[in-house]
Enzyme design. Structure first.
Site, PDB file in Angstrom:
ATOM      1  N   LYS A 202       0.859  -1.182   0.000  1.00  0.00           N
ATOM      2  CA  LYS A 202       0.000   0.000   0.000  1.00  0.00           C
ATOM      3  C   LYS A 202       0.894   1.230   0.000  1.00  0.00           C
ATOM      4  O   LYS A 202       1.210   1.808   1.035  1.00  0.00           O
ATOM      5  CB  LYS A 202      -0.913   0.004   1.227  1.00  0.00           C
ATOM      6  CG  LYS A 202      -2.138   0.889   1.037  1.00  0.00           C
ATOM      7  CD  LYS A 202      -3.051   0.375  -0.050  1.00  0.00           C
ATOM      8  CE  LYS A 202      -4.307   1.210  -0.207  1.00  0.00           C
ATOM      9  NZ  LYS A 202      -5.123   0.796  -1.341  1.00  0.00           N
ATOM     10  N   SER A 406      -9.101  -1.086  -4.794  1.00  0.00           N
ATOM     11  CA  SER A 406      -9.262  -0.630  -3.421  1.00  0.00           C
ATOM     12  C   SER A 406     -10.745  -0.387  -3.131  1.00  0.00           C
ATOM     13  O   SER A 406     -11.532  -1.317  -3.138  1.00  0.00           O
ATOM     14  CB  SER A 406      -8.411   0.618  -3.162  1.00  0.00           C
ATOM     15  OG  SER A 406      -8.010   0.656  -1.811  1.00  0.00           O
TER      16      SER A 406
END
Length: 613
Positions: A202, A406
């Site tokens: 991330k 996401s």
């Protein structure tokens, strides 16, 4: 007091009267000019007629999008009535191509793609598939441009003949991922960036905590870029009947080929087989005269432009029958509250899903997702409406566009069936939070914050910093958010939490790889998704309906009037402003918009930062 005004007063009055007169003149010219244009547009019969054997000119000047953003009607008129900030609806392009294949008046398609802006490969592939269907009718496709970049050339590769200006070039460079990193700058400014995240890959927050790309991010980015480029290279190489090595040359081979062409980029493109003919604008006109014939008016070849053709084939809204598949587009960053068309809002997108649920004619829904994610709160708000649709007995099928990562994957996960294209960017299953505080910056210039509060929470401020205990609480929330995310995926995709965790951690996957990993059910586009939704709802005969935010009658009236009037405005009024200053301001505006997108009430985000490849 003197009887006559002073010289200064007389000059001031004269200056004011002059300025006021000029102001009134300009306003009157603009007002009456628009009034005359509107009257003329209403009174003149401007029906488009297509001569037999005409070419359809697909002028794709702008970016191909799933859904256009709304603009001011006067701005629409200034842009000739059809260019919504350079946005062209993908559905309009596909409709025009498919209709032209069956239209006996259309003999060929000319791809005018020199001004095509950045567009995701998945959307380009959809257009390419439509062009392939058109070629099955036996009609030729011609591409022409002064210059081809990678986006333009991808579409051009579907043409039977590619024309290039003798002074032009074909530029194919491959894919890259570079960005700016701010840690040292933040240190010098004494700004403290407090980062909370879960997931090795991330990397959205890396610019604030590093001065370079982490090894994990490099590994993931290179794998993704390689996968995406292989898809691009395979399609173009097959279309042009060449090897992938002949598309992006090594620096030394490029020099060798350029030398063979005596330094002429266009000749090199011809030698490499990238294009078929080098012609000037006049040469192209003469070739088209030979191909489709001369128009009855002037010295032009017979053709109809994209927007005129679209106006002829676009049908008025029809009343749906009792069996309908609703299509809802979720495009852009996921924000909270009500957002305009062309963006995703937790409230506004939920309203559209709710509208489909309560409409008895809607038997199934296709959610077209084209989003890198955004607010975790808004994402869950939308997903809850997807679940409500399923509970109401209406199947939900997701069709992923250029990206559904996401938060975009979060709103997709609970669907009954998920389609992705081979080049869709998806996954990015991770979560992060970020807070910046300025206590050290203010202290360095002599500004301090002090006072009392009944709890640590009441005393929180960006001018005070965060205590270790508050940091720990926020991190716990982020970790819980990540567990919720992987648990959701595990439950909806029938996987174990450990299996999901191994492919999650914020990593982005292509649609092709996502299919292997079990994150999607099948590779396909919107058309396949609509068919699947109808099949799941057991519909034999059905219509499809786009469910979107509607303009008020007043807005529709103004839009139509201004769009019609724009054709009669002087060209200088509608000229595109592409100065360097305008482009620079646009970049800053985009950066500010990105910053404003961080509006989650809990400070938690499901956002893919690699989805602008």
């Amino acid at each position: 007091m003197p009887a006559n005004p002073s010289l200064v007063k007389r000059m001031s009055r004269l200056l004011w009267r002059t300025l006021n007169g000029v102001r009134k003149l300009i306003l009157n010219v603009i007002f009456f000019g628009l009034l005359i244009a509107i009257i003329v547009s209403i009174s003149i019969d401007d029906n488009v007629e297509i001569e037999a054997g005409s070419a359809l000119v697909l002028d794709l000047s702008g970016a191909i999008v799933e859904q256009q953003r709304p603009v001011d009607p006067i701005q629409t008129a200034m842009e000739n009535g059809h260019d919504t900030e350079g946005e062209i609806l993908l559905a309009d392009v596909l409709n025009a191509i498919d209709n032209a294949a069956q239209d006996t008046r259309i003999s060929s398609i000319i791809l005018d793609i020199g001004n095509l802006k950045w567009t995701g490969v998945s959307k380009l592939q959809s257009i390419g598939d439509a062009l392939s269907r058109f070629k099955e009718s036996g009609k030729p496709i011609i591409a022409e441009a002064n210059w081809y970049g990678q986006n333009q050339y991808f579409l051009a590769s579907f043409a039977d003949t590619i024309y290039l200006n003798p002074q032009g070039a074909v530029e194919m460079e491959g894919l890259s991922r570079y960005r700016q990193y701010y840690k040292s700058a933040l240190d010098k400014l004494k700004i403290n960036a407090h980062i909370f995240r879960v997931g090795t890959f991330k990397s959205a927050v890396e610019p604030f905590i590093r001065d370079d790309m982490s090894p994990a991010a490099k590994e993931a980015n290179l794998a993704l870029l390689t996968d995406m480029w292989n898809s691009y290279q395979t399609v173009v190489a097959q279309n042009r009947k060449m090897t992938g090595e002949d598309l992006v040359l090594t620096a030394q081979r490029y020099i060798d080929e350029l030398d063979k062409a005596e330094g002429q980029s266009a000749q090199m493109a011809l030698n490499m087989g990238w294009v078929d003919k080098l012609v000037s604008a006049e040469g192209f006109r003469l070739d088209m005269l030979e191909l489709v014939g001369a128009s009855a008016e002037g010295h032009r070849y017979k053709h109809v432009n994209f927007y005129d053709y679209l106006s002829l084939i676009t049908l008025p809204p029809q009343l749906p029958n009792s069996d309908t598949v609703g299509i809802i587009v979720a495009k852009g960053t996921i924000l909270n509250g009500h957002q305009p068309a062309g963006e995703i809002g937790g409230e506004s997108t939920s309203t559209l899903l709710r509208k489909a649920r309560f409409d008895d004619n809607i038997k199934a829904v296709v959610l077209r997702v084209d989003s890198p994610g955004g607010s975790a709160f808004a994402s869950e708000q939308i997903r809850q409406e997807v679940i409500a649709l399923k509970t109401a007995g209406k199947p939900v099928v997701v069709s992923m566009g250029s990206y559904a990562a996401s938060g975009g994957y979060w709103i997709s996960a609970s669907a009954d069936y998920i389609y992705a294209t081979p080049t869709t960017l998806t996954g990015s299953i991770g979560i992060f939070g970020m807070l910046t505080t300025f206590e050290d910056s203010l202290s360095s210039i002599g500004v301090h914050t002090d006072g009392v509060a009944t709890s640590q929470w009441a005393g929180m401020s960006v001018t005070k910093g965060l205590t270790p205990e508050i940091k720990a609480v926020i991190q716990r929330h982020i970790e819980r958010g990540y567990r919720d995310f992987i648990s959701l995926v595990a439950s909806e995709r029938d996987m174990s939490i450990d299996d999901v965790d191994s492919i999650a951690q914020g990593r982005v996957w292509s649609g092709r790889k996502a299919l292997e990993l079990g994150l999607v059910d099948e590779l396909g586009d919107l058309e396949q998704a609509v068919t699947k939704a109808a099949e799941m709802a057991k519909l034999d005969h059905y219509d499809s309906e786009l469910i979107e935010q509607e303009l008020t009658p007043q807005e529709l009236f103004i839009k139509e009037i201004m769009s019609s009037a724009s054709a009669y405005l002087p060209q200088s009024v509608t000229a595109d402003n592409t100065s360097v200053i305008t482009q620079l301001l646009s970049q800053w505006s985009s950066a500010i918009d990105d910053f404003n997108a961080f509006d989650d009430p809990n400070g938690m985000y499901l956002l893919c930062d690699n989805c602008n490849l």
